[in-house]
Design a protein around this motif. Sequence first.
Motif, PDB file in Angstrom:
ATOM      1  N   UNK A 267       0.824  -1.204   0.000  1.00  0.00           N
ATOM      2  CA  UNK A 267       0.000   0.000   0.000  1.00  0.00           C
ATOM      3  C   UNK A 267       0.862   1.259   0.000  1.00  0.00           C
ATOM      4  N   UNK A 268       1.992   1.220   0.718  1.00  0.00           N
ATOM      5  CA  UNK A 268       2.885   2.386   0.752  1.00  0.00           C
ATOM      6  C   UNK A 268       3.507   2.643  -0.614  1.00  0.00           C
ATOM      7  N   UNK A 269       3.910   1.581  -1.321  1.00  0.00           N
ATOM      8  CA  UNK A 269       4.506   1.770  -2.653  1.00  0.00           C
ATOM      9  C   UNK A 269       3.474   2.338  -3.627  1.00  0.00           C
ATOM     10  N   UNK A 270       2.206   1.929  -3.514  1.00  0.00           N
ATOM     11  CA  UNK A 270       1.166   2.460  -4.407  1.00  0.00           C
ATOM     12  C   UNK A 270       0.992   3.963  -4.183  1.00  0.00           C
ATOM     13  N   UNK A 271       0.916   4.398  -2.910  1.00  0.00           N
ATOM     14  CA  UNK A 271       0.751   5.825  -2.624  1.00  0.00           C
ATOM     15  C   UNK A 271       1.991   6.620  -3.016  1.00  0.00           C
ATOM     16  N   UNK A 272       3.159   6.053  -2.787  1.00  0.00           N
ATOM     17  CA  UNK A 272       4.398   6.731  -3.187  1.00  0.00           C
ATOM     18  C   UNK A 272       4.460   6.888  -4.705  1.00  0.00           C
ATOM     19  N   UNK A 273       4.050   5.832  -5.426  1.00  0.00           N
ATOM     20  CA  UNK A 273       4.048   5.887  -6.891  1.00  0.00           C
ATOM     21  C   UNK A 273       3.115   6.986  -7.390  1.00  0.00           C
ATOM     22  N   UNK A 274       1.908   7.075  -6.817  1.00  0.00           N
ATOM     23  CA  UNK A 274       0.954   8.099  -7.247  1.00  0.00           C
ATOM     24  C   UNK A 274       1.481   9.497  -6.956  1.00  0.00           C
ATOM     25  N   UNK A 275       2.179   9.669  -5.843  1.00  0.00           N
ATOM     26  CA  UNK A 275       2.750  10.981  -5.506  1.00  0.00           C
ATOM     27  C   UNK A 275       3.849  11.361  -6.495  1.00  0.00           C
ATOM     28  N   UNK A 276       4.700  10.392  -6.837  1.00  0.00           N
ATOM     29  CA  UNK A 276       5.741  10.668  -7.845  1.00  0.00           C
ATOM     30  C   UNK A 276       5.119  10.990  -9.210  1.00  0.00           C
ATOM     31  N   UNK A 277       4.027  10.298  -9.520  1.00  0.00           N
ATOM     32  CA  UNK A 277       3.344  10.555 -10.792  1.00  0.00           C
ATOM     33  C   UNK A 277       2.843  11.994 -10.857  1.00  0.00           C
ATOM     34  N   UNK A 278       2.251  12.478  -9.762  1.00  0.00           N
ATOM     35  CA  UNK A 278       1.754  13.848  -9.753  1.00  0.00           C
ATOM     36  C   UNK A 278       2.892  14.868  -9.757  1.00  0.00           C
ATOM     37  N   UNK A 279       4.065  14.479  -9.309  1.00  0.00           N
ATOM     38  CA  UNK A 279       5.243  15.353  -9.385  1.00  0.00           C
ATOM     39  C   UNK A 279       5.849  15.367 -10.785  1.00  0.00           C
ATOM     40  N   UNK A 280       5.413  14.433 -11.638  1.00  0.00           N
ATOM     41  CA  UNK A 280       5.951  14.350 -12.992  1.00  0.00           C
ATOM     42  C   UNK A 280       7.169  13.465 -13.096  1.00  0.00           C
ATOM     43  N   UNK A 281       7.502  12.725 -12.050  1.00  0.00           N
ATOM     44  CA  UNK A 281       8.660  11.829 -12.051  1.00  0.00           C
ATOM     45  C   UNK A 281       8.181  10.438 -12.454  1.00  0.00           C
ATOM     46  N   UNK A 282       8.059  10.214 -13.790  1.00  0.00           N
ATOM     47  CA  UNK A 282       7.490   8.964 -14.290  1.00  0.00           C
ATOM     48  C   UNK A 282       8.364   7.754 -13.974  1.00  0.00           C
ATOM     49  N   UNK A 283       9.687   7.977 -13.946  1.00  0.00           N
ATOM     50  CA  UNK A 283      10.593   6.856 -13.675  1.00  0.00           C
ATOM     51  C   UNK A 283      10.344   6.274 -12.282  1.00  0.00           C
ATOM     52  N   UNK A 284      10.307   7.150 -11.259  1.00  0.00           N
ATOM     53  CA  UNK A 284      10.073   6.684  -9.885  1.00  0.00           C
ATOM     54  C   UNK A 284       8.649   6.162  -9.717  1.00  0.00           C
ATOM     55  N   UNK A 285       7.701   6.789 -10.431  1.00  0.00           N
ATOM     56  CA  UNK A 285       6.314   6.325 -10.354  1.00  0.00           C
ATOM     57  C   UNK A 285       6.208   4.899 -10.887  1.00  0.00           C
TER      58      UNK A 285
END
Length: 778
Positions: A360-378
């Motif tokens: 669950x933590x990785x899913x939320x972290x991925x979505x946060x990176x996505x909204x930051x525009x960091x597609x690689x980390x997302x």
Amino acid sequence: MKRFLVQSTGNFLYGVSQGRIDKDSAMIYSCDIYQLSKLTPYNEDYKTGKDYPGQALIDAGKVEQATQLLNSIKGTPRLQLLAELGNYYLHRAGADKDDLAAASKYANLLLQESTNATDPFWQVQAYWLLGNTGAQARDLEKSQGYFVQAVALCRKTGNEPLLGRTLLYQADALPPGAPQKENIFREVTAIAKKHHLPILEHRTLSISSLEHLQSNPALVEKEVQRLMEIQKEIGFLHNQFGNYTLSFLHLVKADAIGTLKYTEMVMNDMVATKDTAFSAIYCMRQANLKSNTKNYDEALYWCDRALSVPLTKETQLVWYRAFIYRVSVLRWMDRPAAAVQYADSFSRIHPPLDDLDKMLLTAETAASYEELGNEKMALENYLQFLDLAQHFPPHFTYGETMQGYSMVANFYLKKKAFGAAKQYASLILAHPLVKSSPADLARAYTILFKVDSATGNYASAISNLQQYQLYTDSVYSLNQRKAMDALTVRYETQKKDQDIRILKQDSQLQKAQLSRSSMIGRITLGGIALLLIIVGLLYNQYRIKRKSSLDALARNTVLQQLLDEKEWLLREVHHRVKNNLQTIVSLLESQSAYLENDALLAIQESQNRIHAMSLIHQKLYHDENVSSVNMGNYLPELIQYLRQSYNVRNNVCFNVQVDEIELDVSQAIPLGLIVNEAITNAIKYAFPRGATGQSISVALLAEDTRAQLYVADNGIGIKPAVLAARAHGLGLKLIRGLAKDIEAELNINGDNGTTITISFEISQPLGNVAREKTAILG
């Protein structure tokens, strides 16, 4: 009721843990919460008196001693200890092979020794242990074989209550979704109702509701409502577990009003029972509610409330989800950078302890990176989420996995990877809980609509759009609209009735107001006049009090000056008395140069007596307190002086024990003289032969308001005839006279050495009395 509480708490924790811990670990956790024996959930119908010591030894961690005890007991106590040892090893956290082997060993011993018993209870217990051991070892056939034998034995003996519990254990040992479970649940419920066994029915509903949460959510609400009815019947107050489950069901159905209703009931139950063990979980539900209505500041507040508990590894199961949800709330507040930073900093200190929290933590972290525009980390975090989701049992993931799949599908949709987006949207629709979750259905169909529109599959897109609109209307809409409409109609009706009553009263009020206004005017003028009078009186009283305070302050200043002068003069008097006494000692010292034998000895004794008094005056003018003497300082110094005066070195041992007692001068001087006379007599007369091991002991001990002085030696003692002749010796006369002066009880014993005991009431120093009176008056 304690066992019922532990079992209810353990079942609740097992359910909300979503597979992170097994049921045995949940039961152990609940036993720790209420500080009860870890065998409490399993030793139903066992005797636990003094004749059955096994449980106490096991709870104390003395399992080896409990095992050795088997060799010295027989009959029912031995059978019970075998069952307790089997339960101990069977229900330890996890499913260790050695533990299961030990559990099987004691269960088989119990089965062998109980086979010929008239009461089938212990034999059934053995089958329960063996059946559950097989279930934990994942040997379903072996496990069910033992339960079948137990069921047959219960049917043969006609013991239906025992049959009901056996069937329930059998159902609980079956894997999730096993078809035969439903028939077992029905039979156990029928037995419980027939014999009026509310706790058995409650346990059945607890297990069946957890089973139906995936397969038949609509039935769960009825089962939980029945659970609550039983709890009311038996007087069980911990309704927060059932109300929390109901709030979850209404949250999944997007019923905000129902969720709010049951969440408030959960919080009220927690306060009523003063049981805050799961407060973090309850606060999380409040955060869910606030975020669903986009009240994100309130959601953050409830997340912080959930995280205000001690953040220990032992309780991480309870509070860790609040941290993950707080990351989500920050992201929904359009603060993805803060979400990433918070997730990183918090997880460094408190990393996830299991795969579900990590997923669950990785899913939320991925979505946060996505909204930051960091597609690689997302993408990196989304792939980690998908890998973890595949390995986690689907019957425990509930709604969180669907939300994760929705985030992954939207990520691929933005990248125009339509096949991947459709794949993960389809996984949402395949989830067993999705039928009762309009929000997740709406998210899945909107993704499918966008995918079909982008790929030109317009017929499917229209169908998906219609489904999306249907479930969007359901999300916080249809149910809420009906409820809100009903509340609005009720409010409007009440408002109209109130308006009619107000109109009828208006005319009467206007007439009353006319007569009241003139009266109010007169009252107001009278009130102002009265107020002015009161203000004047208060001001006059203030002036009088101020003058009195200034006068009192001036008097106190003068009195303080006089007191300081008095203390200075008193200290000066003590100083001069001490100097005069020292002068007398010096004169006696000079006179002693011309004297011999008895006269010289008399002069020396007089010097010692004068020094005893002089030392007290020295202490008084050196000390801040000029009215009392600290005997803990004075007596040791006096005794040391006497040793030097009589040139007593190592041939006599002195044992001194003096409490820190403050004595008034009127008691301190006589007591010092008594000690002087007693030690002088001991040095002079107690040891005529000069043997070794000679000792003089001095003790002054206080107990409450009384004190006792002991002066003892191990010399030749005093003959009774000498003590009876009260005129003998100046020293003894002085001791008796001084003891009488301070109203003390005197006892002199001449057997086996001489012991002088003086017991007296401690007089409070005059300075202390004055200070206490000043404090009271002040």
